[in-house]
Design an enzyme around this catalytic site. Structure first.
Site, PDB file in Angstrom:
ATOM      1  N   GLY A 299     -10.515  -2.495 -12.105  1.00  0.00           N
ATOM      2  CA  GLY A 299      -9.084  -2.226 -12.222  1.00  0.00           C
ATOM      3  C   GLY A 299      -8.256  -3.205 -11.414  1.00  0.00           C
ATOM      4  CB  SER A 300      -4.980  -2.802  -9.768  1.00  0.00           C
ATOM      5  OG  SER A 300      -5.307  -1.706  -8.942  1.00  0.00           O
ATOM      6  CB  ALA A 301      -9.839  -3.602  -6.772  1.00  0.00           C
TER       7      ALA A 301
END
Length: 484
Positions: free
Chosen positions: A216-218
């Protein structure tokens, strides 16, 4: 008479030669086959005839020890303290199997390691094993495990010292009690193994090392690093950030939460990172291309199959042969990219250490009961992920994420500046065909303090929306425990 005697002598000689040849075969080439025969109890009797070494936390608390069994042919059995909390690290040893540190450090724990055996025989003649002290901090491990357990959802959390690579916590939930495997009753052991192996919650799975997830956004940490390393971007460079980005090759679109643009549709890279602007990072991915993203991901360790801490971690992967739509989605951490919770923590650890990723490790030292150390961990670089100036710029961008108004404000700790990967405020609108195999999970990566980093964390919660506050609460608790 001479002829019959000579024939008898030849037959006896042949029989003697056959006997010697068979004995030689049994003691050399056949020893492994007979040693693996389940009917041979000698190896088991030898394994449990002496106490194995203890396993201790970094703080010195003994969490695994051997005690007299007081029954049966086996003299000692293993006892696990707070077994469920430490199971992903310690593993277990049973009659016919071993996992975790019990397996990886079996040589020194059992005393079979030549260095241990020689030192023990010289010092006191005892044939027992040496003690293994882990890098795990009790407070940090407790915060990680209890945080996961309180959610009731499957997941994992890892904390790493960015400067050395020492793993401060490695937790997985659901877990199991390794003491259940220390039974010396074979029938009972079979029932225990069947029950845990068929449990649908998969408590035997070490999710921190043995399962990978869409980050995801990581993953925007990797995309931002690739942008800075390209030389085309700085934190103040303007990037296009519409509310709805058409994906190449069809009629699909990627949308920000609510379909809103970031800023006026064109924002600085640092602001796009702070606000977790998916369309901006998808556009960056299209501009940089899959080769640049893949090279940067591999610099962080994606695709590497040589990571052992000493427990082996499954590789984190970056997909091959992406089309342009897949490249855009991958730049936001979707599509086919996968990362273990350990890798999620390593993303922050690399940035925190000015671009140098240290090799993660779990064993601090091995020592004999008299206190003499025979093995000690040496911190060593694993990879150079990006240049130090770029790493410092990225660290500053990550620190802004947790300030008021940032997407990671929930991870903030009063009095401590926390740096975090871009965290979504809500699940972006992505058509199912564009999302690929994306599943709901909350993923967070962070480190603290931002100016003098001491700990980096990675948290993954399964069956949770990306904006689940529980993930931020777990990360915050781990950071606080490591800094207290």
């Amino acid at each position: 008479m001479n002829i019959p005697l000579r024939r008898v002598a030849l037959v006896c000689g042949a029989l003697l030669f056959s006997l010697l040849a068979n004995i030689t075969y049994l003691q050399t080439l056949g020893v492994r086959r007979f040693g693996a025969d389940p009917r041979d109890q000698r190896a088991l009797l030898a394994r449990f005839a002496h106490p194995r070494g203890d396993i201790l936390t970094y703080d010195g608390r003994t969490i695994v020890r051997s005690r007299p069994s007081r029954r049966g042919p086996y003299e000692y059995r293993r006892v696990y303290t707070n077994g469920e909390m430490y199971a992903p690290v310690t593993g277990h040893i049973a009659l016919h199997q071993a996992t975790g540190v019990e397996q990886a450090e079996n040589g020194v724990l059992s005393g079979d390691d030549p260095k241990v055996r020689m030192r023990r025989l010289i010092n006191d003649g005892d044939a027992g094993g040496a003690d293994v002290r882990l890098t795990i901090r009790e407070r940090v491990q407790w915060a990680a495990y209890q945080g996961l357990r309180s959610t009731g959802r499957p997941g994992a959390a890892v904390a790493v010292d960015p400067a050395t690579g020492a793993i401060l916590a490695l937790a997985s939930y659901p877990s199991y009690d390794p003491g259940a495997y220390s039974t010396l009753n074979a029938d009972r052991l079979v029932r225990v193994d069947q029950r845990l192996s068929h449990d649908p919650s998969r408590p035997l799975l070490n999710r921190a090392l043995e399962r990978s997830y869409p980050p995801g956004s990581a993953f925007t940490v990797v995309t931002a690093a690739a942008a800075l390393a390209s030389g085309e971007y700085t934190p103040v460079s303007r990037v296009v950030a519409p509310g709805r980005l058409p994906l190449p090759g069809g009629s699909r679109h990627l949308s920000n939460p609510g379909g809103r643009p970031c800023g006026d549709g064109t924002v600085a890279l640092s602001r796009a990172f702070r606000g977790s602007c998916d369309t901006a990072f998808a556009g960056l991915g299209l501009h940089l291309g899959q080769d640049a993203l893949r090279a940067q991901a591999e610099a962080f360790g994606f695709g590497a199959d040589d990571l052992a801490v000493p427990l082996r971690a499954v590789p984190s992967t970056f997909p091959a042969g992406l089309d342009r739509a897949g490249t855009a989605l991958t730049a936001t951490g979707r599509h086919l990219v996968r990362a273990t919770p350990l890798m999620v923590a390593m993303l922050s650890a690399a940035v925190a250490n000015e671009g140098v990723l240290m090799r993660p490790y779990l064993v601090q030292d091995v020592r004999l009961p008299d206190g003499s150390i025979i093995n000690r961990a040496d911190a060593s670089p694993y990879r150079v992920t990006l240049a130090a100036p770029d790493a410092r710029q990225l660290a500053a961008m990550m620190a802004a994420v947790t300030r008021p108004g940032g997407a990671g404000e929930a991870i903030a700790i009063p009095g401590v500046e926390v740096a975090a990967g871009s965290a979504p405020a809500a699940l972006p609108g992505v058509e199912p065909a564009a999302a690929g195999s994306l599943r709901d999970q909350a993923v967070l990566t962070a480190f603290a303090p931002a100016d003098v980093p001491e700990v980096a964390v990675g948290v993954v919660l399964e069956q949770a929306p990306p904006d689940d506050p529980s993930a931020a609460a777990i990360a915050r608790a781990i950071l606080q425990a490591a800094l207290s």
